[in-house]
Design a protein around this motif. Structure first.
Motif, PDB file in Angstrom:
ATOM      1  N   VAL A 117       0.837  -1.179  -0.160  1.00  0.00           N
ATOM      2  CA  VAL A 117       0.060  -0.085  -0.152  1.00  0.00           C
ATOM      3  C   VAL A 117       0.869   1.156   0.203  1.00  0.00           C
ATOM      4  O   VAL A 117       2.098   1.053   0.401  1.00  0.00           O
ATOM      5  N   ALA A 118       0.372   2.450  -0.266  1.00  0.00           N
ATOM      6  CA  ALA A 118       0.981   3.586  -0.427  1.00  0.00           C
ATOM      7  C   ALA A 118       1.300   4.158   0.931  1.00  0.00           C
ATOM      8  O   ALA A 118       0.135   4.173   1.817  1.00  0.00           O
ATOM      9  N   GLN A 119       2.349   4.782   1.257  1.00  0.00           N
ATOM     10  CA  GLN A 119       2.543   5.508   2.569  1.00  0.00           C
ATOM     11  C   GLN A 119       3.339   6.758   2.167  1.00  0.00           C
ATOM     12  O   GLN A 119       4.697   6.663   1.827  1.00  0.00           O
ATOM     13  N   ALA A 120       2.920   7.830   2.260  1.00  0.00           N
ATOM     14  CA  ALA A 120       3.548   9.248   1.679  1.00  0.00           C
ATOM     15  C   ALA A 120       4.018   8.768   0.188  1.00  0.00           C
ATOM     16  O   ALA A 120       3.542   8.714  -0.507  1.00  0.00           O
ATOM     17  N   ARG A 121       5.504   8.980   0.231  1.00  0.00           N
ATOM     18  CA  ARG A 121       6.040   9.182  -0.990  1.00  0.00           C
ATOM     19  C   ARG A 121       6.691   7.560  -1.354  1.00  0.00           C
ATOM     20  O   ARG A 121       7.454   7.180  -2.263  1.00  0.00           O
ATOM     21  N   TYR A 122       5.999   6.564  -0.634  1.00  0.00           N
ATOM     22  CA  TYR A 122       6.621   5.132  -0.744  1.00  0.00           C
ATOM     23  C   TYR A 122       5.586   4.120  -0.820  1.00  0.00           C
ATOM     24  O   TYR A 122       4.432   4.252  -0.653  1.00  0.00           O
ATOM     25  N   VAL A 161      -8.308   2.525  -5.819  1.00  0.00           N
ATOM     26  CA  VAL A 161      -7.276   1.593  -5.701  1.00  0.00           C
ATOM     27  C   VAL A 161      -6.298   1.977  -4.505  1.00  0.00           C
ATOM     28  O   VAL A 161      -5.972   3.011  -4.483  1.00  0.00           O
ATOM     29  N   PHE A 162      -6.278   0.926  -3.453  1.00  0.00           N
ATOM     30  CA  PHE A 162      -5.617   1.247  -2.292  1.00  0.00           C
ATOM     31  C   PHE A 162      -4.299   0.322  -2.182  1.00  0.00           C
ATOM     32  O   PHE A 162      -3.630   0.526  -1.150  1.00  0.00           O
ATOM     33  N   ALA A 163      -4.244  -0.624  -2.777  1.00  0.00           N
ATOM     34  CA  ALA A 163      -3.158  -1.676  -2.635  1.00  0.00           C
ATOM     35  C   ALA A 163      -2.886  -2.256  -4.253  1.00  0.00           C
ATOM     36  O   ALA A 163      -3.180  -1.922  -5.010  1.00  0.00           O
ATOM     37  N   ALA A 164      -1.612  -2.869  -4.047  1.00  0.00           N
ATOM     38  CA  ALA A 164      -1.196  -3.494  -5.293  1.00  0.00           C
ATOM     39  C   ALA A 164      -0.743  -4.778  -5.149  1.00  0.00           C
ATOM     40  O   ALA A 164       0.012  -5.118  -4.160  1.00  0.00           O
ATOM     41  N   LEU A 165      -0.818  -5.859  -5.803  1.00  0.00           N
ATOM     42  CA  LEU A 165      -0.469  -7.327  -5.664  1.00  0.00           C
ATOM     43  C   LEU A 165       0.797  -7.427  -6.726  1.00  0.00           C
ATOM     44  O   LEU A 165       0.490  -6.942  -7.973  1.00  0.00           O
ATOM     45  N   SER A 166       1.962  -7.994  -6.314  1.00  0.00           N
ATOM     46  CA  SER A 166       2.916  -7.989  -7.263  1.00  0.00           C
ATOM     47  C   SER A 166       3.626  -9.438  -7.154  1.00  0.00           C
ATOM     48  O   SER A 166       3.492 -10.036  -6.329  1.00  0.00           O
ATOM     49  N   ALA A 167       4.239  -9.776  -8.386  1.00  0.00           N
ATOM     50  CA  ALA A 167       5.176 -10.966  -8.260  1.00  0.00           C
ATOM     51  C   ALA A 167       6.657 -10.527  -8.864  1.00  0.00           C
ATOM     52  O   ALA A 167       6.562  -9.695  -9.972  1.00  0.00           O
ATOM     53  N   SER A 168       7.365 -10.941  -8.327  1.00  0.00           N
ATOM     54  CA  SER A 168       8.965 -10.480  -8.316  1.00  0.00           C
ATOM     55  C   SER A 168       9.831 -11.615  -8.497  1.00  0.00           C
ATOM     56  O   SER A 168       9.426 -12.563  -7.750  1.00  0.00           O
ATOM     57  N   GLY A 169      10.837 -11.528  -9.172  1.00  0.00           N
ATOM     58  CA  GLY A 169      11.822 -12.783  -9.378  1.00  0.00           C
ATOM     59  C   GLY A 169      13.077 -12.307  -9.991  1.00  0.00           C
ATOM     60  O   GLY A 169      13.206 -10.974 -10.628  1.00  0.00           O
ATOM     61  N   PRO A 170      14.026 -13.175 -10.351  1.00  0.00           N
ATOM     62  CA  PRO A 170      15.267 -13.079 -10.958  1.00  0.00           C
ATOM     63  C   PRO A 170      15.037 -12.733 -12.626  1.00  0.00           C
ATOM     64  O   PRO A 170      13.868 -13.339 -12.849  1.00  0.00           O
TER      65      PRO A 170
END
Length: 252
Positions: free
Chosen positions: A109-114, A212-221
């Motif tokens: 979720v967003a918090q200020a600028r992050y 939109v208040f959150a994001a779902l992500s998938a990350s990997g190499p």
């Protein structure tokens, strides 16, 4: 006298929190750097870091004299995130996606600028729970930023955007064009923009009112989650984010 002590105590707490925010933003820092950011003498910065280190909230890296956030912060973040509705509703979806994709899945979720990561499933990447990450250089951050109001986006993009790799977007004009693409596609990708060798894709999660208040992500190499694969996986992430939104009460 008691008022003075109280005021001093509040100031110390405020400074300690500022130290944690600095380390969350920068990744690590030395006593001199922290002192400069806080506008205090190095001895004061050292006492703050030492106190936080004793409680496990910061730790010294292998390069002695430099500090980073400790696992105590992760424990605190986990205690908070574990009680949030989105982590309760989203955890089954994250677990399924992590198994299906074979990648690390996060909710942020967003918090200020992050963007702050609330939950993570899968151990392929570092533990991001509780950490603040830049909006302009992460897939979750781009999703969250793309759905801010035009005024808020302009305000955030007017600030300096730190370069993390050669692929990081660092100009407001370039980011604005990129966010238009994010809105059009319905998802965001990052290709080694925050860390060399790390790619990610994210989709928006909506509250019952459709915001939109959150994001779902998938990350990997990057060698496995290539740019082509990112776009191929986007539909799966969108479906997962839509399912979480539905679990939270968004009618769809």
């Amino acid at each position: 006298m008691s008022v003075t002590r109280t005021g001093t105590g509040v100031q110390a707490v405020d400074r300690a929190i500022s130290v944690l925010e600095i380390l969350a933003r920068e990744g690590d820092g030395g006593v001199s750097e922290v002192a400069t950011e806080l506008g205090v003498h190095k001895s004061t910065a050292f006492r703050l870091l030492n106190a936080l280190e004793r409680r496990g909230l910061v730790e010294q890296s292998q390069d002695r004299g430099r500090y980073r956030l400790g696992f105590g912060v992760v424990r605190l973040a986990g205690a908070v995130s574990g009680g949030l509705e989105i982590t309760r509703r989203g955890r089954p979806v994250c677990e399924r996606l992590a198994g299906e994709l074979g990648e690390t899945v996060n909710i942020a979720v967003a918090q200020a600028r992050y963007a702050v990561n609330l939950d993570q499933v899968g151990g392929g990447c570092a533990d991001w729970v509780g950490l603040l990450t830049p909006l302009h250089a992460t897939s979750s951050g781009k999703v969250l930023l793309a759905h801010r109001t035009a005024r808020r986006r302009a305000e955030l993009m007017s600030r300096d955007m730190r370069r993390f790799t050669r692929n990081t977007i660092t100009t407001g004009h370039q980011l604005a064009e990129h966010l238009e693409t994010v809105q059009r596609r319905g998802y965001a990708v990052t290709v080694e923009e925050y860390e060399v060798g790390l790619n990610a894709v994210a989709a928006p999660v909506r509250d019952p009112e459709g915001n939109v208040f959150a994001a779902l992500s998938a990350s990997g190499p990057a060698h496995r989650l290539t740019e082509t694969v990112l776009h191929e996986r986007a539909t799966t992430l969108i479906d997962g984010a839509d399912e979480i939104s539905d679990r939270l009460g968004f009618p769809g």
